[in-house]
Design a protein around this motif. Structure first.
Motif, PDB file in Angstrom:
ATOM      1  N   ARG A 161       0.866  -1.182   0.000  1.00  0.00           N
ATOM      2  CA  ARG A 161       0.000   0.000   0.000  1.00  0.00           C
ATOM      3  C   ARG A 161       0.902   1.231   0.000  1.00  0.00           C
ATOM      4  NH1 ARG A 161      -5.402  -1.419   2.378  1.00  0.00           N
ATOM      5  NH2 ARG A 161      -5.300  -3.679   2.650  1.00  0.00           N
TER       6      ARG A 161
ATOM      7  N   ARG B 159     -12.551   4.264  -0.569  1.00  0.00           N
ATOM      8  CA  ARG B 159     -11.182   4.799  -0.605  1.00  0.00           C
ATOM      9  C   ARG B 159     -10.442   4.153  -1.769  1.00  0.00           C
ATOM     10  NH1 ARG B 159      -8.883   7.726   3.287  1.00  0.00           N
ATOM     11  NH2 ARG B 159      -7.006   6.488   3.446  1.00  0.00           N
TER      12      ARG B 159
ATOM     13  N   ARG C  61      -4.155   0.987  -8.904  1.00  0.00           N
ATOM     14  CA  ARG C  61      -5.136   1.598  -8.006  1.00  0.00           C
ATOM     15  C   ARG C  61      -6.191   0.552  -7.677  1.00  0.00           C
ATOM     16  NH1 ARG C  61      -6.556   6.526 -11.729  1.00  0.00           N
ATOM     17  NH2 ARG C  61      -7.857   4.818 -12.357  1.00  0.00           N
TER      18      ARG C  61
ATOM     19  N   SER D 146      -0.387   4.668  -0.827  1.00  0.00           N
ATOM     20  CA  SER D 146      -1.155   5.781  -0.272  1.00  0.00           C
ATOM     21  C   SER D 146      -2.635   5.484  -0.461  1.00  0.00           C
ATOM     22  CB  SER D 146      -0.787   7.094  -0.969  1.00  0.00           C
ATOM     23  OG  SER D 146      -1.151   7.054  -2.336  1.00  0.00           O
ATOM     24  N   ALA D 147      -3.480   6.336   0.132  1.00  0.00           N
ATOM     25  CA  ALA D 147      -4.926   6.164  -0.009  1.00  0.00           C
ATOM     26  C   ALA D 147      -5.599   7.521   0.075  1.00  0.00           C
ATOM     27  CB  ALA D 147      -5.458   5.248   1.079  1.00  0.00           C
TER      28      ALA D 147
ATOM     29  N   HIS E 267      -6.884   3.190  -3.136  1.00  0.00           N
ATOM     30  CA  HIS E 267      -5.530   2.917  -2.669  1.00  0.00           C
ATOM     31  C   HIS E 267      -4.586   2.868  -3.863  1.00  0.00           C
ATOM     32  CE1 HIS E 267      -6.572   1.755   1.501  1.00  0.00           C
ATOM     33  NE2 HIS E 267      -7.748   1.516   0.939  1.00  0.00           N
TER      34      HIS E 267
END
Length: 181
Positions: free
Chosen positions: A8, A22, A35, A10-11, A24
């Motif tokens: 991961r 969300r 994504r 960022s989100a 990610h």
């Protein structure tokens, strides 16, 4: 067997309403960037299968996504700081006006592990009393339904039960001998 995980990066929240979605940013094991959208609407769900003598007490609700009234369990989203068993008790009162006795954990599962991040905790309990339901959400029109245990098995066999929480709770409770007539 090599079972590598994604990283991961960022989100960010892309939608927030009755649901929270969300997006990610991820990196696959082979370094491919990507994504992935995840439903992170609630910390968890909780529901309870309630026996009252030879009957099961279910909720009956209209569900917009399937455009129909379905049988399901009293249950809903957990609140921050609330334990799953507390949420199951609260939901039984809010939706059906039923106070339950001791809760027996049945199963924890993810309703859609490919797209949602929250588990559902299922419990079994005996009815211990009644109160007035506390319906404060106009989107939740809930009716309490009393069904003989044998009739619930028939509904399952005929494919009339479509709610996964109810199916999993029924199967688990039956397998453990909790629903013997």
């Amino acid at each position: 067997m090599d079972e590598q995980k994604w990283t991961r990066v960022s989100a960010r929240t892309v939608y927030e309403g009755r649901m929270t979605i969300r997006e990610h940013s991820v990196q696959l094991p082979d370094s491919t960037p990507g994504r992935y959208e995840v439903d992170e609407s609630v910390p968890y769900g909780a529901a309870v299968l309630i026996r009252d003598g030879g009957d099961i007490l279910l909720s009956r609700q209209y569900r917009f996504p399937v455009d129909g009234w379905i049988h399901d369990l009293p249950g809903g989203a957990g609140e921050d700081g609330e334990q799953p068993a507390e949420a199951a008790r609260r939901e039984a009162v809010e939706e059906l006006g039923i106070v339950v006795g001791d809760l027996t954990p049945l199963q924890t599962f993810y309703p859609n592990p490919g797209r949602s991040a929250w588990p559902v905790h299922l419990f079994f309990a005996e009815a211990a009393g009644t109160l007035a339901p506390k319906a404060d959400d106009p989107f939740e029109q809930v009716r309490c339904l009393r069904i003989p245990i044998a009739d619930l098995a028939s509904l399952v066999d005929r494919g009339e039960i479509v709610d996964p929480s109810l199916l999993i709770a029924w199967h688990t409770a039956t397998t453990r001998g909790l629903l013997a007539p």
